[in-house]
Motif scaffolding. Structure first.
Motif, short mmCIF file in Angstrom:
data_model
loop_
_atom_site.label_atom_id
_atom_site.label_comp_id
_atom_site.label_asym_id
_atom_site.label_seq_id
_atom_site.Cartn_x
_atom_site.Cartn_y
_atom_site.Cartn_z
N UNK A 185 0.82 -1.21 0.00
CA UNK A 185 0.00 0.00 0.00
C UNK A 185 0.86 1.26 0.00
N UNK A 186 2.02 1.22 0.64
CA UNK A 186 2.93 2.36 0.57
C UNK A 186 3.42 2.58 -0.87
N UNK A 187 3.82 1.50 -1.52
CA UNK A 187 4.33 1.59 -2.89
C UNK A 187 3.23 2.03 -3.85
N UNK A 188 2.03 1.48 -3.65
CA UNK A 188 0.92 1.85 -4.51
C UNK A 188 0.58 3.32 -4.38
N UNK A 216 -4.10 5.17 2.92
CA UNK A 216 -3.68 5.24 4.31
C UNK A 216 -3.74 3.83 4.91
N UNK A 217 -2.74 3.48 5.70
CA UNK A 217 -2.78 2.24 6.49
C UNK A 217 -3.05 2.64 7.94
N UNK A 218 -4.10 2.06 8.50
CA UNK A 218 -4.56 2.46 9.83
C UNK A 218 -4.43 1.31 10.81
N UNK A 219 -3.72 1.58 11.91
CA UNK A 219 -3.63 0.62 13.02
C UNK A 219 -4.68 0.99 14.06
N UNK A 239 0.36 8.57 -6.96
CA UNK A 239 0.44 9.98 -6.55
C UNK A 239 0.12 10.89 -7.74
N UNK A 240 -0.84 11.78 -7.55
CA UNK A 240 -1.25 12.68 -8.62
C UNK A 240 -2.38 12.14 -9.47
N UNK A 252 -4.05 13.54 6.73
CA UNK A 252 -3.08 12.45 6.66
C UNK A 252 -2.24 12.64 5.41
N UNK A 253 -1.12 11.94 5.35
CA UNK A 253 -0.27 11.96 4.16
C UNK A 253 -0.44 10.64 3.44
N UNK A 254 -0.81 10.70 2.16
CA UNK A 254 -1.09 9.49 1.41
C UNK A 254 0.12 8.56 1.42
N UNK A 255 -0.13 7.29 1.73
CA UNK A 255 0.92 6.29 1.77
C UNK A 255 1.49 6.04 3.14
N UNK A 256 1.18 6.92 4.10
CA UNK A 256 1.75 6.77 5.44
C UNK A 256 0.88 5.89 6.33
#
Length: 272
Positions: free
Chosen positions: A187-190, A202-205, A195-196, A258-262
């Motif tokens: 999900x981070x790589x995706x 977002x990955x949520x714990x 982007x754009x 949030x920051x996308x990918x974080x």
């Protein structure tokens, strides 16, 4: 990447994958209280009982939301073509409707991430089966969602339910930790790749839920996780109920940004 916010109060096509645990149930209920009328909720799981239970809870809200239940016989057989064709057939029903969707949102909670059993040792076949359910299925569904032509011009949000504890090395849980870490990296790589392209990720714990059971060994003896060299600081954090955690995710998406990918953890702040 700049910080983002998501406006959930739109006519939304919402996919919730994995509904057989208490967190998913409350995520569905709380999310649906924000969506505009005419929204569509697609519930995916291999438990018909869980699907119908969550469907009734959403219907009880009387929000004029269409609910579709998709019963998956086996996550291990749920490949890309399976999801692509199934999603295309569902979306075709709404191709001629009066309103177009303003927002497309998928929330991944597939599999049984919160296990009460220590999962080693495992055979190679067990590893493959577990990976197909907890990693391959989520990637296949996500790719079908991203490439659906009906959403080509629609803002998209992808949420992956993860675990701050389980993406770290954890004795007797290398199988679960490996899948969690792989999903996290996917999900981070995706997010970087998209982007754009009007796709936010977002990955949520959700925190250590108060519904989590103590872990047991193969003989059903209770194991003290602190004896397994686990992260003592994380394990001593206060337990969270599922409604609190669901509301916190919505607050992060709509208010806190949030920051996308974080990755974002419930414990990053205790304010709802």
């Amino acid at each position: 990447m700049s910080s983002k916010r998501a406006d959930l109060r739109k006519r939304t096509f919402f996919i919730l994958s994995g509904v057989c645990n208490g967190l998913s149930k409350y995520l569905a209920i709380e999310m649906c209280q924000h969506f505009s009328e005419g929204s569509v909720v697609l519930l995916i799981d291999r438990s018909e009982e869980s699907l119908q239970e969550v469907k009734k809870e959403i219907e009880f809200l009387e929000r004029d939301i269409n609910i579709i239940c998709w019963l998956v016989n086996s996550w291990q057989e749920a490949a890309h073509d399976y999801f692509r064709c199934g999603l295309a057939n569902i979306l075709h029903k709404y191709a001629t409707t009066k309103y177009e969707f303003e927002f497309a949102f998928i929330l991944h909670n597939e599999g049984n991430m919160a296990t009460d059993k220590l999962m080693e040792p495992q055979s190679a076949a067990d590893w493959l089966s577990f990976i197909q359910e907890h990693l391959h299925a989520s990637v296949a569904l996500n790719q079908a969602f991203l490439t659906a032509p009906q959403f080509s011009k629609t803002a998209k949000l992808v949420v992956n339910i993860t675990s701050t504890l389980m993406i770290r090395p954890f004795i007797y849980n290398s199988l679960l930790c490996s899948c969690m870490k792989s999903r996290d990296m996917y999900f981070r790589s995706m997010a970087n790749e998209k982007n754009g392209n009007n796709v936010n990720v977002i990955s949520y714990s959700p925190g250590i839920l108060d519904s989590h059971k103590p872990q047991l060994d193969l003989n059903n003896n209770t194991i003290d996780l602190l004896d397994l060299d686990s992260n003592e600081k994380l394990l001593k954090l206060p337990r969270v109920n599922v409604r609190q955690s669901s509301l916190k995710l919505i607050n992060i998406l709509e208010e806190m940004s949030f920051i996308s990918g974080h990755d974002v953890d419930y414990y990053d702040t205790f304010n709802l």
